[in-house]
Design a protein around this motif. Sequence first.
Motif, PDB file in Angstrom:
ATOM      1  N   ALA A  17       1.173  -1.399  -0.022  1.00  0.00           N
ATOM      2  CA  ALA A  17      -0.253  -0.002  -0.623  1.00  0.00           C
ATOM      3  C   ALA A  17       1.012   1.247  -0.016  1.00  0.00           C
ATOM      4  O   ALA A  17       0.503   2.217  -0.832  1.00  0.00           O
ATOM      5  N   LEU A  18       1.865   1.486   0.868  1.00  0.00           N
ATOM      6  CA  LEU A  18       2.232   2.927   1.020  1.00  0.00           C
ATOM      7  C   LEU A  18       3.451   3.123   0.018  1.00  0.00           C
ATOM      8  O   LEU A  18       3.342   4.757  -0.466  1.00  0.00           O
ATOM      9  N   PRO A  19       3.890   2.454  -1.255  1.00  0.00           N
ATOM     10  CA  PRO A  19       4.589   3.117  -2.158  1.00  0.00           C
ATOM     11  C   PRO A  19       3.397   3.352  -3.175  1.00  0.00           C
ATOM     12  O   PRO A  19       3.632   3.983  -3.581  1.00  0.00           O
ATOM     13  N   GLU A  20       2.465   2.646  -2.887  1.00  0.00           N
ATOM     14  CA  GLU A  20       1.081   3.315  -4.397  1.00  0.00           C
ATOM     15  C   GLU A  20       1.184   5.024  -3.686  1.00  0.00           C
ATOM     16  O   GLU A  20       0.108   5.649  -4.216  1.00  0.00           O
ATOM     17  N   ALA A  21       1.367   5.157  -2.117  1.00  0.00           N
ATOM     18  CA  ALA A  21       0.172   6.164  -1.913  1.00  0.00           C
ATOM     19  C   ALA A  21       1.272   7.046  -1.613  1.00  0.00           C
ATOM     20  O   ALA A  21       1.409   8.344  -0.537  1.00  0.00           O
ATOM     21  N   GLY A  22       2.326   6.846  -2.046  1.00  0.00           N
ATOM     22  CA  GLY A  22       3.719   8.079  -2.465  1.00  0.00           C
ATOM     23  C   GLY A  22       4.980   8.318  -1.681  1.00  0.00           C
ATOM     24  O   GLY A  22       5.635   8.612  -1.664  1.00  0.00           O
ATOM     25  N   LEU A  23       4.772   6.507  -0.767  1.00  0.00           N
ATOM     26  CA  LEU A  23       6.121   6.487   0.623  1.00  0.00           C
ATOM     27  C   LEU A  23       7.567   6.091  -0.940  1.00  0.00           C
ATOM     28  O   LEU A  23       6.720   5.506  -1.348  1.00  0.00           O
ATOM     29  N   SER A  24       8.523   6.466  -0.063  1.00  0.00           N
ATOM     30  CA  SER A  24       9.662   6.299  -1.257  1.00  0.00           C
ATOM     31  C   SER A  24       9.938   4.650  -0.498  1.00  0.00           C
ATOM     32  O   SER A  24       9.567   4.197  -0.090  1.00  0.00           O
ATOM     33  N   PRO A  25      10.740   3.503  -0.906  1.00  0.00           N
ATOM     34  CA  PRO A  25      10.962   2.401  -1.062  1.00  0.00           C
ATOM     35  C   PRO A  25      11.713   2.117   0.497  1.00  0.00           C
ATOM     36  O   PRO A  25      11.625   1.390   1.110  1.00  0.00           O
ATOM     37  N   ALA A  26      12.223   3.622   0.540  1.00  0.00           N
ATOM     38  CA  ALA A  26      13.422   2.610   2.500  1.00  0.00           C
ATOM     39  C   ALA A  26      12.039   3.231   3.019  1.00  0.00           C
ATOM     40  O   ALA A  26      12.445   2.361   3.655  1.00  0.00           O
ATOM     41  N   ALA A  27      11.776   4.523   3.242  1.00  0.00           N
ATOM     42  CA  ALA A  27      10.416   4.947   4.112  1.00  0.00           C
ATOM     43  C   ALA A  27       9.907   3.547   4.520  1.00  0.00           C
ATOM     44  O   ALA A  27       8.967   2.925   5.458  1.00  0.00           O
ATOM     45  N   THR A  28       9.760   2.912   3.023  1.00  0.00           N
ATOM     46  CA  THR A  28       8.403   1.502   3.112  1.00  0.00           C
ATOM     47  C   THR A  28       8.852   0.697   4.223  1.00  0.00           C
ATOM     48  O   THR A  28       7.983  -0.245   4.261  1.00  0.00           O
ATOM     49  N   ALA A  29      10.626   0.560   3.619  1.00  0.00           N
ATOM     50  CA  ALA A  29      10.885  -0.830   4.261  1.00  0.00           C
ATOM     51  C   ALA A  29      11.051  -0.406   4.842  1.00  0.00           C
ATOM     52  O   ALA A  29      10.949  -1.850   6.619  1.00  0.00           O
ATOM     53  N   GLU A  30      11.392   0.626   6.020  1.00  0.00           N
ATOM     54  CA  GLU A  30      11.169   1.122   7.416  1.00  0.00           C
ATOM     55  C   GLU A  30      10.152   0.964   7.742  1.00  0.00           C
ATOM     56  O   GLU A  30      10.876   0.778   9.286  1.00  0.00           O
ATOM     57  N   VAL A  31       8.738   1.303   7.651  1.00  0.00           N
ATOM     58  CA  VAL A  31       8.020   0.960   8.547  1.00  0.00           C
ATOM     59  C   VAL A  31       7.252  -0.334   8.408  1.00  0.00           C
ATOM     60  O   VAL A  31       6.993  -1.276   9.416  1.00  0.00           O
ATOM     61  N   ALA A  32       7.973  -1.450   7.126  1.00  0.00           N
ATOM     62  CA  ALA A  32       7.541  -3.124   7.150  1.00  0.00           C
ATOM     63  C   ALA A  32       8.293  -4.020   7.827  1.00  0.00           C
ATOM     64  O   ALA A  32       7.875  -4.285   9.217  1.00  0.00           O
ATOM     65  N   ARG A  33       9.813  -2.640   8.414  1.00  0.00           N
ATOM     66  CA  ARG A  33      10.786  -3.888   9.172  1.00  0.00           C
ATOM     67  C   ARG A  33       9.588  -3.527  10.812  1.00  0.00           C
ATOM     68  O   ARG A  33      10.085  -4.336  11.238  1.00  0.00           O
ATOM     69  N   LEU A  34       9.108  -2.202  11.194  1.00  0.00           N
ATOM     70  CA  LEU A  34       8.854  -2.244  12.653  1.00  0.00           C
ATOM     71  C   LEU A  34       7.622  -2.616  12.235  1.00  0.00           C
ATOM     72  O   LEU A  34       7.845  -3.341  14.103  1.00  0.00           O
ATOM     73  N   VAL A  35       6.765  -3.073  11.748  1.00  0.00           N
ATOM     74  CA  VAL A  35       5.474  -3.950  11.924  1.00  0.00           C
ATOM     75  C   VAL A  35       6.170  -4.820  12.093  1.00  0.00           C
ATOM     76  O   VAL A  35       5.466  -5.631  13.292  1.00  0.00           O
ATOM     77  N   ARG A  36       6.888  -5.623  11.561  1.00  0.00           N
ATOM     78  CA  ARG A  36       7.607  -7.602  11.631  1.00  0.00           C
ATOM     79  C   ARG A  36       8.164  -7.131  13.292  1.00  0.00           C
ATOM     80  O   ARG A  36       8.584  -8.434  13.705  1.00  0.00           O
ATOM     81  N   LEU A  37       8.807  -5.965  13.634  1.00  0.00           N
ATOM     82  CA  LEU A  37       9.244  -6.105  15.038  1.00  0.00           C
ATOM     83  C   LEU A  37       8.259  -6.194  15.906  1.00  0.00           C
ATOM     84  O   LEU A  37       8.504  -6.882  17.056  1.00  0.00           O
ATOM     85  N   THR A  38       7.088  -6.468  15.860  1.00  0.00           N
ATOM     86  CA  THR A  38       5.808  -6.825  16.729  1.00  0.00           C
ATOM     87  C   THR A  38       6.142  -7.642  16.915  1.00  0.00           C
ATOM     88  O   THR A  38       5.151  -7.907  17.922  1.00  0.00           O
ATOM     89  N   VAL A  39       6.430  -8.908  16.525  1.00  0.00           N
ATOM     90  CA  VAL A  39       6.470 -10.319  16.881  1.00  0.00           C
ATOM     91  C   VAL A  39       6.912 -10.362  18.357  1.00  0.00           C
ATOM     92  O   VAL A  39       6.901 -10.832  18.935  1.00  0.00           O
ATOM     93  N   THR A  40       8.289 -10.160  18.593  1.00  0.00           N
ATOM     94  CA  THR A  40       9.464  -9.819  19.336  1.00  0.00           C
ATOM     95  C   THR A  40       9.408  -8.798  20.459  1.00  0.00           C
ATOM     96  O   THR A  40       9.379  -8.909  22.062  1.00  0.00           O
ATOM     97  N   HIS A  41       8.948  -7.847  20.131  1.00  0.00           N
ATOM     98  CA  HIS A  41       8.782  -6.272  21.284  1.00  0.00           C
ATOM     99  C   HIS A  41      10.020  -6.248  21.518  1.00  0.00           C
ATOM    100  O   HIS A  41      10.771  -5.913  22.519  1.00  0.00           O
TER     101      HIS A  41
END
Length: 220
Positions: free
Chosen positions: A103-127
């Motif tokens: 969704a985020l690239p479609e919404a205008g976010l850069s690849p690097a910013a999108t990757a950071e958001v996805a990384r943060l979401v995955r981090l909530t597995v372990t906190h």
Amino acid sequence: MADSDALRTRWLNALRGARGNTPGTSTPDPVQYAENLLARWSEPQRRYHTLDHLTAVLDHVDVLEKYADDPDLVRLAAWFHDAVYLPDRSENEERSARLAERALPEAGLSPAATAEVARLVRLTVTHDPSADDHNGQVLCDADLAILAAPPGTYTAYTAAVREEYSFVPSEAFREGRAAILRQLLDLPRLFRTPYGAAEWEAPARHNIGAELEQLLDTPK
């Protein structure tokens, strides 16, 4: 009760802040992404992971934003971190991260910013953010802040979690929940930001200990 209009505004502000001044082609109306996420967070199987939880996490990110390197990316990660949520599935965080990646690239976010958001979401597995992961520390602390809530709010939280897992037999739920609480108490630190450590660590440990004691005292 969550305010959907206020949440839409918060989504738009976070997305615009995360985009920055990055040039690009025209993008779809950002409101449609807010509507999709609001619908996901309003699904009927949710009892705790609801719009109220999303609002609370965003509120806590606001409290902690000075500790983040990119607070608007943390806010977007909060929007996506439980966007896919089925209580009987174990891959919710991964599926939520993949949703962000679409969704985020479609919404205008850069690849690097999108990757950071996805990384943060995955981090909530372990906190379990690293010592230099300031964005991760803020998101994880904001997500776990419910553990430090006043007793009445904490009791409502545990009741909502039990409702989400109503398909699990009582004894199995008690054993599983107790194991999670013990793991939390065994951590050297629940909260990684200076504010979280100072303000939330002690009440969270008190709440967790009280819940664990109640679980162990509940007749089988």
